[in-house]
Design a protein around this motif. Structure first.
Motif, PDB file in Angstrom:
ATOM      1  N   VAL A  75      72.072  34.991  59.811  1.00 25.51           N
ATOM      2  CA  VAL A  75      71.197  33.816  59.773  1.00 25.51           C
ATOM      3  C   VAL A  75      71.366  33.078  61.098  1.00 25.51           C
ATOM      4  O   VAL A  75      72.492  32.734  61.473  1.00 25.51           O
ATOM      5  CB  VAL A  75      71.566  32.880  58.597  1.00 25.51           C
ATOM      6  N   ASP A  76      70.253  32.862  61.827  1.00 23.98           N
ATOM      7  CA  ASP A  76      70.363  32.205  63.130  1.00 23.98           C
ATOM      8  C   ASP A  76      70.516  30.694  62.980  1.00 23.98           C
ATOM      9  O   ASP A  76      70.568  30.157  61.864  1.00 23.98           O
ATOM     10  CB  ASP A  76      69.173  32.567  64.020  1.00 23.98           C
ATOM     11  N   GLY A 113      68.276  28.816  60.660  1.00 26.94           N
ATOM     12  CA  GLY A 113      68.284  29.148  59.238  1.00 26.94           C
ATOM     13  C   GLY A 113      67.396  30.315  58.866  1.00 26.94           C
ATOM     14  O   GLY A 113      67.067  30.502  57.695  1.00 26.94           O
ATOM     15  N   VAL A 123      66.737  34.303  58.424  1.00 25.48           N
ATOM     16  CA  VAL A 123      67.456  35.571  58.248  1.00 25.48           C
ATOM     17  C   VAL A 123      66.867  36.621  59.186  1.00 25.48           C
ATOM     18  O   VAL A 123      65.658  36.832  59.220  1.00 25.48           O
ATOM     19  CB  VAL A 123      67.341  36.062  56.787  1.00 25.48           C
ATOM     20  N   LYS A 124      67.730  37.267  59.948  1.00 22.70           N
ATOM     21  CA  LYS A 124      67.274  38.268  60.921  1.00 22.70           C
ATOM     22  C   LYS A 124      68.064  39.559  60.767  1.00 22.70           C
ATOM     23  O   LYS A 124      69.244  39.538  60.412  1.00 22.70           O
ATOM     24  CB  LYS A 124      67.427  37.734  62.348  1.00 22.70           C
TER      25      LYS A 124
END
Length: 400
Positions: free
Chosen positions: A54-55, A58, A60-61
């Motif tokens: 999560v960057d 916020g 999700v990657k």
């Protein structure tokens, strides 16, 4: 720029820049590790590595880190490859919060698999196996362990090879189906409207295309008269002797009670699990909803075992009558087609109900309970309390 060496150096430079930007995105925070084995065209073993995190915004990657060449695919070798990657990029194993691998023993092994080796260093790196993948293995792979069901799917595979071997045969199936639909419409037996009566094709199932076996069997039922006609054409007019013999054997098999019984049984079983399969592959799937779907699917299997026999037999008999297929009397003695002269001392009812239906369903239920175990179910249910949906509506500090 013409030099191969310089081109390779440039590619490596680009790769280093991309990976460095991904590491900066992770920013020494917690992340999950996804690993899968993949041999390249020169049959060299390698593993693909992906980070899920999560960057700072916020979001999700999932980022592909690269391919790592390995000498073999033992768990120890894979662990060394992961360790070397972490050391090179300055990452800590203590920041790992999740592992995602396939079901191979060297990956998910409870004692010496890759997940176990990582869990010894970091007990919070939880392993959760892809639910959609597990479901495919539960339904199809386990069902094939039953000899008769395995034979059924083998014959479906041969059928696909014969009918789908040429464009001409595929066109024959489509044309005959179109003729049947036109006759049904003209006689008022088939309704018309937007999206109805679309052109159908007989699709080959795939082990990694979840739900494809169900779609294949549905198409087989829809195209059954047309497929039989194509087989009769191949049997009488085919130029390939092997295909003619296969067509002859398939025609005989498609008109047996065994074929119809296992066709309807697998349609029923795959139909129950297909809804769950589609739901598990949704990108916006809610964890608690997925858990409840797994539970309700198990309950449907139990209900099918307890109360599904009469409806199954009714469907089988209806199909047999509609397509002039072999019918049997359940109270008569069962004749084993592989040993027709030997007495079995059991009725058809006992064979098809107990040895077929109950056995297949018991295998499915047992596998469901083993794969979708209480540990992962509880872990995911507790994790759902952190879901931000509905202003953290599901939040419960006891689950933390």
């Amino acid at each position: 720029m013409v030099s191969h060496k310089i081109q390779t150096d440039l590619v490596h430079c680009f790769a280093e820049e991309v990976i460095e930007s991904i590491i900066q995105e992770v920013n020494h925070d917690v992340f999950c590790l996804l690993v899968d084995e993949s041999a390249d065209v020169s049959t060299k073993e390698q593993v693909a590595v992906v980070f899920r995190f999560v960057d700072k915004d916020g979001i999700v990657k999932e980022r592909f880190i690269g391919l790592i060449h390995v000498q073999d695919t033992s768990s120890a070798t894979l662990k060394c490859a992961v360790d070397s990657l972490f050391a090179k990029r300055g990452l800590s194993m203590k920041k790992l919060r999740g592992q995602g691998y396939d079901g191979a023993s060297n990956m998910k092994g409870e004692f010496n698999g890759l997940r176990s080796l990582i869990l010894r260093e970091n007990s919070t790196a939880y392993y959760v196996y892809c639910f959609a993948h597990q479901l495919q293995l539960v339904v199809v792979a386990v069902a094939k362990k039953h000899f008769e069901v395995g034979d059924f799917f083998d014959m479906i595979s041969v059928l696909l090879n014969v009918v789908g071997a040429s464009c001409k045969r595929k066109d024959m199936v489509r044309e005959d189906q179109r003729r049947i639909i036109e006759e049904g419409i003209s006689q008022g037996e088939i309704k018309t409207g937007k999206g109805l009566n679309q052109e159908l094709s007989f699709q080959r199932p795939g082990n990694t295309r979840w739900g494809s076996h169900y779609n294949t069997l549905v198409r087989l039922v829809d195209l059954f008269p047309s497929i039989v006609k194509v087989l009769e054409y191949v049997q009488s007019e085919g130029s390939d002797g092997v295909k003619r013999r296969q067509a002859n054997g398939l025609i005989k098999y498609l008109h047996t009670f065994d074929f119809v019984f296992y066709l309807q049984l697998m349609l029923l079983l795959l139909g129950i699990t297909n809804t769950l399969s589609v739901a598990l592959q949704r990108k916006d799937q809610d964890i608690l909803n997925a858990m409840s779907l797994v539970k309700s699917t198990k309950q449907q299997l139990y209900n099918l075992r307890d109360n599904g026999w009469d409806s199954l037999v009714e469907k089988v008999n209806s199909f047999c009558e509609s397509h002039n297929t072999e019918l049997i009397i359940m109270e008569e003695e069962f004749v084993d087609p592989k040993k027709p002269r030997r007495r079995t001392n059991m009725t058809n009812l006992h064979h098809y109900q107990v040895e077929c239906l109950y056995t297949v369903l018991d295998m499915q239920i047992q596998e469901f309970n083993d794969r979708f175990d209480e540990v992962n179910t509880e872990l995911l249910s507790c994790t759902a309390s952190l879901s931000p949906f509905g202003s953290f509506h599901e939040f419960d500090h006891r689950n933390l």
